[in-house]
Design a protein around this motif. Structure first.
Motif, PDB file in Angstrom:
ATOM      1  N   THR A   1      38.784  17.418  78.702  1.00 40.58           N
ATOM      2  CA  THR A   1      37.526  17.812  79.357  1.00 40.58           C
ATOM      3  C   THR A   1      36.377  17.882  78.367  1.00 40.58           C
TER       4      THR A   1
ATOM      5  N   LYS B   1      40.058  12.742  86.525  1.00 39.32           N
ATOM      6  CA  LYS B   1      40.380  14.166  86.511  1.00 39.32           C
ATOM      7  C   LYS B   1      41.694  14.403  85.774  1.00 39.32           C
TER       8      LYS B   1
ATOM      9  N   ASN C   1      41.781  18.341  74.120  1.00 40.49           N
ATOM     10  CA  ASN C   1      41.254  18.765  75.425  1.00 40.49           C
ATOM     11  C   ASN C   1      40.417  17.626  76.002  1.00 40.49           C
TER      12      ASN C   1
ATOM     13  N   LYS D   1      32.555  14.695  77.361  1.00 41.52           N
ATOM     14  CA  LYS D   1      31.480  14.790  78.347  1.00 41.52           C
ATOM     15  C   LYS D   1      30.585  13.549  78.343  1.00 41.52           C
TER      16      LYS D   1
END
Length: 268
Positions: free
Chosen positions: A253, A118, A251, A256
Motif C-alpha cells: 500500500t 487491491k 507494504n 502510492k
C-alpha cells in the motif's frame, strides 16, 4: 437351408454358454467380502489389490484423496517436463542468435511503475509482498521502458532467456501514512523496517530466494502526515535460463505514486 439354420442356432447357443461360463468364472474368482460388513460400510480395493472395508464416508474420502494426489503428481510432473522442454528449445534458438551476432544483442528489459491491484488476503501476514503488475509490452511506448532479445514478462516477473551474469536493478518511491497529531508512522510494529528487494524463483528449484534488498527504519514525519522513502537496489547475479526475477516490498500500500518506479535487468 434348414441345416444352415441349425448351425446358426447352435453357434448362438454356444456363444451364450461361453459368455455364461466367463461370467461364472469371474464371479467365482472375486474375493469374498467380509461377513461383518454393515449397511453404513463399503469395501474398496487397496493399492495391493486386496479389499479393505470401513465406514463409507471415510473410505470414499481416503480413496478420492489418494486418486486426486496421484493425478496431481502426474500433472505437475508433465508441467515440469513441458517447462524444461520449452526452455531448452528457446535456449538453443537464442544461443544461435548470440553466436551469429557475437553477443551484440544481449537480453535486457526495463519495466516502469503501474498502479497495483487491491492487496490479497494472503498478503496480510506476509513479510514481503510482490509487486504484481508493471507496465510492459505496448504499455512501454512513450516511456523509458523496453523489453529486448528474449526477455519475457509473466505475472509481474521478468523471465531470463539465457544463462549468464546479469545486472539487475529496481527503484521505488514508498509513501507511509503518519498520525497528524504526532507524526508517528501508522504501523503496528515500528521495529519491522521498510524493505524493498529483488527475488529469484525457478520452477525447477525449491522455493524463492532473495537476491538483493534495501532496509530503512521508520522515522517521525517532518510534515506529520506521511513519510517518503526512496529505495534503489542493484547487483550482479548469476542467473539460469528460466529464472524469474521479481520485486517485493514490505507494504504494497506504500506504492502510492508509481510513475517513476522501475525494474530491469540486462546481460553483461
Amino acid at each position: 437351408m434348414r441345416f444352415a439354420f441349425k448351425i446358426f442356432i447352435f453357434a448362438v447357443l454356444l456363444c451364450v454358454v461361453v459368455v455364461l461360463g466367463v461370467v461364472l468364472a469371474l464371479v467365482l474368482t472375486l474375493p469374498d467380502l467380509p461377513t461383518t460388513v454393515h449397511n453404513d460400510e463399503i469395501c474398496l480395493p487397496t493399492e495391493h489389490g486386496s479389499m479393505s472395508c470401513g465406514e463409507t464416508t471415510d473410505m470414499l474420502h481416503n480413496y478420492l484423496e489418494k486418486a486426486i494426489a496421484k493425478e496431481y503428481a502426474k500433472v505437475k510432473r508433465e508441467d515440469t517436463l513441458r517447462q524444461q522442454k520449452y526452455l531448452n528449445e528457446n535456449r538453443v534458438r537464442l544461443m544461435e542468435i548470440y553466436d551469429k551476432y557475437h553477443w551484440e544483442m544481449k537480453p535486457a528489459a526495463k519495466l516502469t511503475g503501474k498502479d497495483q491491484p487491491k492487496p490479497r488476503i494472503s498478503d496480510s501476514n506476509a513479510e514481503m509482498i510482490p509487486v504484481r503488475v508493471w507496465r510492459h509490452g505496448r504499455e512501454l511506448h512513450d516511456t523509458s521502458g523496453f523489453e529486448r532479445y528474449g526477455v519475457r514478462y509473466r505475472n509481474g516477473r521478468l523471465v531470463i532467456p539465457v544463462s549468464g551474469t546479469y545486472f539487475i536493478y529496481s527503484y521505488v518511491d514508498l509513501f507511509e501514512p503518519c498520525d497528524p497529531s504526532s507524526g508517528k508512522p501508522k504501523v503496528d510494529n515500528v521495529s519491522i523496517p521498510v524493505k524493498h528487494g529483488i527475488f529469484k524463483f525457478n520452477i525447477l528449484d525449491a522455493g524463492e530466494s532473495e537476491v538483493v534488498s534495501s532496509v530503512q527504519p521508520h522515522t517521525i514525519s517532518s510534515n506529520r502526515y506521511f513519510n517518503s522513502y526512496s529505495s534503489y537496489v542493484s547487483t550482479l547475479a548469476e542467473l539460469k535460463a528460466g529464472d524469474e526475477i521479481s520485486v517485493k516490498v514490505s507494504n504494497i500500500t506504500y506504492l502510492k505514486y508509481t510513475r517513476d518506479n522501475y525494474f530491469g535487468l540486462n546481460l553483461v
